[in-house]
Design a protein around this motif. Structure first.
Motif, PDB file in Angstrom:
ATOM      1  N   UNK A   5       2.355   0.737  -4.647  1.00 61.30           N
ATOM      2  CA  UNK A   5       3.196  -0.334  -5.177  1.00 61.30           C
ATOM      3  C   UNK A   5       2.319  -1.428  -5.775  1.00 61.30           C
ATOM      4  N   UNK A   6       1.230  -1.755  -5.107  1.00 59.18           N
ATOM      5  CA  UNK A   6       0.326  -2.798  -5.610  1.00 59.18           C
ATOM      6  C   UNK A   6      -0.176  -2.490  -7.025  1.00 59.18           C
ATOM      7  N   UNK A   7      -0.420  -1.226  -7.310  1.00 62.46           N
ATOM      8  CA  UNK A   7      -0.956  -0.825  -8.620  1.00 62.46           C
ATOM      9  C   UNK A   7      -0.003  -1.131  -9.774  1.00 62.46           C
ATOM     10  N   UNK A  55       0.809  -1.221   0.000  1.00 63.30           N
ATOM     11  CA  UNK A  55       0.000   0.000   0.000  1.00 63.30           C
ATOM     12  C   UNK A  55       0.844   1.273   0.000  1.00 63.30           C
ATOM     13  N   UNK A  56       2.171   1.135  -0.038  1.00 59.66           N
ATOM     14  CA  UNK A  56       3.051   2.307  -0.019  1.00 59.66           C
ATOM     15  C   UNK A  56       2.883   3.130  -1.289  1.00 59.66           C
ATOM     16  N   UNK A  57       2.790   4.456  -1.169  1.00 55.72           N
ATOM     17  CA  UNK A  57       2.734   5.314  -2.355  1.00 55.72           C
ATOM     18  C   UNK A  57       4.024   5.165  -3.180  1.00 55.72           C
ATOM     19  N   UNK A  58       3.895   5.274  -4.496  1.00 55.11           N
ATOM     20  CA  UNK A  58       5.056   5.099  -5.370  1.00 55.11           C
ATOM     21  C   UNK A  58       6.248   5.988  -5.017  1.00 55.11           C
ATOM     22  N   UNK A  59       6.056   7.286  -4.743  1.00 54.62           N
ATOM     23  CA  UNK A  59       7.230   8.108  -4.417  1.00 54.62           C
ATOM     24  C   UNK A  59       7.979   7.612  -3.169  1.00 54.62           C
ATOM     25  N   UNK A  90       0.953  -9.756  -8.180  1.00 50.16           N
ATOM     26  CA  UNK A  90       0.996  -9.556  -6.725  1.00 50.16           C
ATOM     27  C   UNK A  90       0.404 -10.735  -5.963  1.00 50.16           C
ATOM     28  N   UNK A  91       0.863 -11.939  -6.279  1.00 49.58           N
ATOM     29  CA  UNK A  91       0.237 -13.117  -5.672  1.00 49.58           C
ATOM     30  C   UNK A  91       1.209 -13.977  -4.891  1.00 49.58           C
ATOM     31  N   UNK A  92       2.439 -13.561  -4.773  1.00 48.84           N
ATOM     32  CA  UNK A  92       3.411 -14.336  -4.014  1.00 48.84           C
ATOM     33  C   UNK A  92       4.697 -14.505  -4.780  1.00 48.84           C
TER      34      UNK A  92
END
Length: 148
Positions: free
Chosen positions: A85-87, A33-37, A92-94
Motif C-alpha cells: 500500500x505504501x508504494x 506494509x500490506x500487499x496490494x492484493x 504517505x505523511x499523514x
C-alpha cells in the motif's frame, strides 16, 4: 393549501452541532506494509470501499479501491504481490484526523476541504479507529440520523 411534501417536511432535521461520533463507523484499516492484493480484498469488504492506512496505529492516509486500481502496477501477479500500500500512496505523511466530539458541521467542512471521501475519527481510549465518510454524512443528513 398544497399537498406537496418538501424535503424539509419529509426528513427530520439533524443537529449539525452533534458530535461526529454519532455518524462515524468502524474504519477498515490497512497497514502500509500490506500487499496490494490483500488491501484490494479488504477495501472491497468495506461498505464504501474506503480504508485508512495506518503506521504503528496512527492514521497515515485514506485510500479507496478506485484509487488503488488507478495505481495498480503492471507486470503480473509476482510484481503485484511485491508492491505494498505504501508504494502507491501519493502522500504517505499523514491525514487530517477528526476528534470524536467535533461537530458534524466541522466534519463536513473538513471533508470538503480535503477532497477525501472519508476522514478518520480519533479513537477514544482503547477504542477501535472510526471513520466518517461523505456518503455516511450525507445519508445521515438526508435521513435525519446515521445510516444502518
Amino acid at each position: 393549501m398544497s399537498d406537496t411534501t418538501t424535503l424539509e417536511d419529509a426528513v427530520p432535521a439533524i443537529d449539525l452541532d452533534a458530535p461526529v461520533d454519532t455518524v462515524a463507523r468502524p474504519a477498515t484499516t490497512l497497514a502500509e506494509s500490506a500487499p496490494l492484493p490483500e488491501a484490494w480484498a479488504r477495501l472491497h469488504q468495506d461498505q464504501d470501499h474506503v480504508g485508512v492506512v495506518v503506521r504503528d496505529g496512527r492514521p497515515l492516509a485514506v485510500v479507496t479501491a478506485g484509487a488503488l486500481a488507478e495505481r495498480w502496477p503492471a507486470g503480473g501477479p509476482l510484481v503485484q504481490h511485491r508492491w505494498t500500500v505504501h508504494d502507491v500512496l501519493d502522500r504517505p505523511c499523514g491525514v487530517d484526523v477528526l476528534a470524536a466530539d467535533d461537530s458534524l458541521r466541522h466534519a463536513g467542512h473538513r471533508l470538503l476541504g480535503t477532497g477525501l471521501p472519508a476522514l478518520p475519527v480519533r479513537a477514544r481510549h482503547g477504542a477501535l479507529l472510526r471513520v466518517v465518510t461523505t456518503t455516511g454524512l450525507l445519508a445521515a443528513l438526508l435521513s435525519g440520523g446515521p445510516r444502518a
